[in-house]
Design a protein around this motif. Sequence first.
Motif, PDB file in Angstrom:
ATOM      1  N   ILE B 200      42.727  39.276  40.864  1.00 54.81           N
ATOM      2  CA  ILE B 200      41.904  40.356  40.323  1.00 54.81           C
ATOM      3  C   ILE B 200      42.554  40.938  39.075  1.00 54.81           C
ATOM      4  N   GLY B 201      41.723  41.578  38.279  1.00 48.27           N
ATOM      5  CA  GLY B 201      42.188  42.275  37.090  1.00 48.27           C
ATOM      6  C   GLY B 201      41.245  43.422  36.824  1.00 48.27           C
ATOM      7  N   ARG B 202      41.784  44.570  36.478  1.00 47.53           N
ATOM      8  CA  ARG B 202      40.976  45.780  36.264  1.00 47.53           C
ATOM      9  C   ARG B 202      39.982  46.007  37.396  1.00 47.53           C
ATOM     10  N   GLY B 203      40.430  45.744  38.616  1.00 49.41           N
ATOM     11  CA  GLY B 203      39.605  46.032  39.776  1.00 49.41           C
ATOM     12  C   GLY B 203      38.492  45.042  40.039  1.00 49.41           C
ATOM     13  N   ARG B 204      38.393  44.001  39.204  1.00 44.29           N
ATOM     14  CA  ARG B 204      37.328  43.025  39.387  1.00 44.29           C
ATOM     15  C   ARG B 204      37.905  41.681  39.811  1.00 44.29           C
ATOM     16  N   LEU B 205      37.088  40.917  40.543  1.00 43.82           N
ATOM     17  CA  LEU B 205      37.521  39.590  40.954  1.00 43.82           C
ATOM     18  C   LEU B 205      37.536  38.656  39.748  1.00 43.82           C
ATOM     19  N   ILE B 206      38.652  37.969  39.550  1.00 46.28           N
ATOM     20  CA  ILE B 206      38.716  36.982  38.471  1.00 46.28           C
ATOM     21  C   ILE B 206      38.544  35.582  39.041  1.00 46.28           C
ATOM     22  N   ARG B 207      39.278  35.262  40.086  1.00 49.37           N
ATOM     23  CA  ARG B 207      39.134  33.955  40.715  1.00 49.37           C
ATOM     24  C   ARG B 207      39.437  34.075  42.207  1.00 49.37           C
ATOM     25  N   ASP B 208      38.744  33.258  42.961  1.00 55.11           N
ATOM     26  CA  ASP B 208      39.010  33.084  44.381  1.00 55.11           C
ATOM     27  C   ASP B 208      39.271  31.585  44.496  1.00 55.11           C
TER      28      ASP B 208
END
Lengths: 290, 304
Positions: B200-208
């Motif tokens: 995550i970055g800045r509270g958002r999912l980037i990759r799973d």
Amino acid sequence: MATAILDRTAPNDRTAPIDRPVESSPGTSGRLDSTGLAVTFPRVIRSEWVKFRSLRSNWLTLLATVLGIVGIGALASAAFTPDPGDADAFSNPVTVGLSGNLLAQIVIGIVGVLAITSEFTNGMIRSTFASVPKRLPVLGAKALVIAGVTFAVALPTMFGAFLLGQALIGEGNASLTDDGVLRVVIGSAGYLTAVALLGLGLGTILRQAASAIGVIFVMLLLAPQLLGFLLPASAQETFLRYLPSNAGDAFMTVDPAANLLSPVMGAVVLAGWVVGVLGIAAVLLQRRDA
Amino acid sequence: MIVVDSLSKHYGPHVAVDSLSFTVQPGVVTGFLGPNGSGKSTTMRVIMGLDRPTSGTATVNGRSLADHRAPLHEVGALLEARAIHPGRSAYDHLSAMAATTGVPDRRVREVLDLVGLSSVAKKRAGSFSLGMGQRLGIAGALLADPDTIILDEPVNGLDPEGILWIRHLLKGLADDGRTVFVSSHLISEMGLMAEHLIVIGRGRLIRDMTVDELRQVGRDGRVDVTTPYPADLTRVLLGQGVSIQSTDDAYTLTVTGLLAAEIGDRAVAQGIPLHALVPREASLEEAFMSLTHDSVEYQPAAAA
């Protein structure tokens, strides 16, 4: 060669004051029997009792309180000469024998404050709430433990301070069988218990020891004088008697002064303060992030 | 199993977690990765019921933590080191936690053994080092033998031996079929510890993604090739979209724009011997940086 640093068998940590961790995972060492695992209110009370009794500072503080109440009472009593003509409360031998209460209430208030603020300060509150996420049982259990311990310590201390004080006063002293004396002695232990709970509630609301102790101090010691300066005389008559300390005085003096409530009303008003403060604490504890 | 669904958490105007959804499966160690300030700890606190979400939900085994009979048996968590009263002993600290749920005292001694703190169990925790505090926190997390374990930056303050111990421990817990969710801002540590990653970055999912998939991200298409005839090989390989750089070693070239297989095939066709043919991988750090560089919370201000 880099792996040698990580080799578990390498004696690279000989000076560390800890044991070598067990090699196996907890799974392979057998799982805990989960039947009967559940959070119940009696268990939360037990947990809070373990927390209270495992801090030496709590016991030292209580010991200091006992010695303070008995010691100050004894000193004041030894220096006291009864004068039946003087109507001031401090001319009453019962009040003199229990005069250590004035200081003890602050110390006991601090014990109540620290019971919760210390958890917020060091982060223990997160372990506590992870174990009991409903939170409210934690406040209830803390209240019961603090109140129970305070009353159990304060009651015999009050009797002790009273008996020692009256023995030192000698002629003109009071007896437990005199009108209202038993109420004052038991009521004084009840007052300290109420103050401990006020401390717990204020500590929960403010979360910081310093501010909560400050509020306790103002509420119990300064408010009567401060409001005495600030309020017009007519309002003083109406409001001052409802302050926690004055409500306490209503049942902690043998002959309550005319501007105080009746003993029963005093007890009711003080209980109202405790319920009100703990109620606000409970609501905030539920709502806020930990 | 941990399910985070459309989770948002605002602190005033600050958005710590922003519509975050992911699932942490049992049986593998799942890393929770992101730069400092990306919302990892906040997410973990919400899962633990310590912070209330602004919107969305976080559940463990289908329910929020407060709805479980024995929360400590569902999830064990280490959220910060030394979250303990300095005047209380390790034993009493765990004993108080155990009491809430009816965990027997025998188990308290067991977990103290497990983390290697038995000999200091009666000492005031205030005298503990950061590493010992970390071990005590892990003992607390394992206390009620939970199915799900959540650890926030568990290797902080541990010596190399302790770090290795944690890796083995988490692997063992996952092999038992438990859900293991571990945060870190150190990708190299995650590469060794975890199989799956939530980035995550800045509270958002980037990759799973799996750690292996992240390694693929790290491949940048460069190939190192060593030959006794670099000039000949250069002539054979050069073409449109291909660039070749020489290296400090006169016999090694770095080729961009061709797959290793193509380079090998052309060299064989021309009879040029190859001594080494190595596709270059960027480090996991570089791979991670390329995923997250747009979402670092506090980047140095660019020159105007």
